[in-house]
Design an enzyme around this catalytic site. Structure first.
Site, mmCIF file in Angstrom:
data_model
loop_
_atom_site.group_PDB
_atom_site.id
_atom_site.type_symbol
_atom_site.label_atom_id
_atom_site.label_comp_id
_atom_site.label_asym_id
_atom_site.label_seq_id
_atom_site.Cartn_x
_atom_site.Cartn_y
_atom_site.Cartn_z
ATOM 1 N N LEU A 46 0.865 -1.176 0.000
ATOM 2 C CA LEU A 46 0.000 0.000 0.000
ATOM 3 C C LEU A 46 0.902 1.227 0.000
ATOM 4 O O LEU A 46 1.810 1.333 0.823
ATOM 5 C CB LEU A 46 -0.893 0.028 1.240
ATOM 6 C CG LEU A 46 -2.192 -0.782 1.217
ATOM 7 C CD1 LEU A 46 -2.900 -0.655 2.561
ATOM 8 C CD2 LEU A 46 -3.112 -0.327 0.094
ATOM 9 N N ASP A 47 0.659 2.151 -0.928
ATOM 10 C CA ASP A 47 1.458 3.370 -0.986
ATOM 11 C C ASP A 47 1.292 4.176 0.301
ATOM 12 O O ASP A 47 0.284 4.033 1.009
ATOM 13 C CB ASP A 47 1.017 4.231 -2.174
ATOM 14 C CG ASP A 47 1.324 3.576 -3.510
ATOM 15 O OD1 ASP A 47 2.278 2.776 -3.568
ATOM 16 O OD2 ASP A 47 0.596 3.857 -4.485
#
Length: 308
Positions: A46-47
């Protein structure tokens, strides 16, 4: 004698609700330290600007990560129309602007073209490797990044609402390898304007849902409240939770020992015809190994060292 591994032999899944800010690697490091686990990993990055479900595998559960990486994912996200960015999200520099703003009816009419198997070009700022270098490293260095289109599957896509003319909230269910940022970019272009992801949250990942996730700050806070170890273990799911879609077969002590030694096990009688592909072998309810069934034999692929 081999060197003793640092940490405890903790195995299982911790489903973290990641906040906006830290990287996925940051979260894994903190969870590993919190549980004093010997090893840890995550199933799907997940960024930093994204929040939501981040499955963290500890100990022997890391051997089941590939099965979660391939699982269906679900996202809720917001597109900001009228602005394109270098990264296709709010972190990148502005690369273009447009005056047009699509209506809800136009968005809903465009979504079917982005449902099913589609061809998608990943963002330049992605972890894909080009000649051994990460695309985002090349992009940050100012080099031109050209990535090839790849097939992905969007199982469902729906418009949730439009809080104002500049923003639309959507929800999708998709396959491994799908980039929400690319979808937002391409959908906006199909609607005759620019757009980027301004907010992104993962709400589902294989068998894991928001209901099974615990916020990172809450989990870290437990570590300061005695008896922390007992409370933390209530948030540790069994490693086989990641294997819900894989058939399981209970084995005798003798056959379980064979698998642990890396040897195959012949299936006899009615067990033989019911399996095709991967099988989870268990003994007395505990996972023994991930196996592949072929020509009447279970062959170990990943053996779990759980001390059972």
């Amino acid at each position: 004698m081999g060197r003793r591994k640092k940490g405890d032999a903790v195995s299982g899944w911790v489903i973290v609700d990641k906040p906006v800010g830290p990287t996925s690697t940051d979260v894994v490091t903190r969870i590993r330290r919190l549980y004093n686990a010997q090893k840890a990993g995550h199933a799907g990055t997940l960024d930093p600007l994204a929040s939501g479900i981040l499955p963290v595998a500890l100990g022997e559960a890391t051997k089941t990560v590939p099965y979660i990486l391939d699982a269906t994912k679900a996202y809720r996200f917001t597109i900001r129309f009228g602005v394109s960015t270098a990264s296709d999200d709010a972190e990148g520099s502005v690369t273009g602007t447009s005056d047009k703003r699509p209506t809800a009816a136009e968005i809903e009419a465009a979504l079917p073209a982005f449902t099913g198997e589609i061809s998608q070009v990943p963002p330049a700022f992605s972890a894909i490797k080009i000649d051994g270098e990460r695309a985002y490293d090349l992009a940050r260095a100012g080099e031109a990044v050209e990535l090839k289109a790849r097939p992905v599957t969007i199982y469902s896509a729906r418009l949730l609402g439009m809080p104002d003319a500049d923003h639309a909230e959507l929800e999708i269910s998709c396959s491994k390898g799908t980039y929400v940022r690319s979808l937002a970019r391409d959908l906006a272009l199909a609607l005759g304007c620019f757009g980027h992801v301004s907010a992104l949250r993962r709400i589902g990942h294989g068998p894991f849902t928001e209901a099974s996730a615990i916020p990172l700050d809450k989990l870290l806070g437990i570590g300061h409240i005695p008896p922390a170890s007992e409370t933390l273990r209530t948030h540790l799911l069994p490693l086989e939770t990641a294997l819900d879609d894989i058939p399981a077969l209970a084995l005798s002590s003798e056959d379980a020992s064979r698998l642990r030694r890396g040897q195959g096990v012949l299936l006899r009688g009615r067990d033989a015809p019911i399996f095709s592909g991967p099988v989870l072998a268990t003994h007395r309810g505990d996972p023994v190994a991930l196996t592949e069934y072929s020509q009447g034999e279970l062959k170990p692929v990943r053996v779990f060292n759980l001390g059972s």
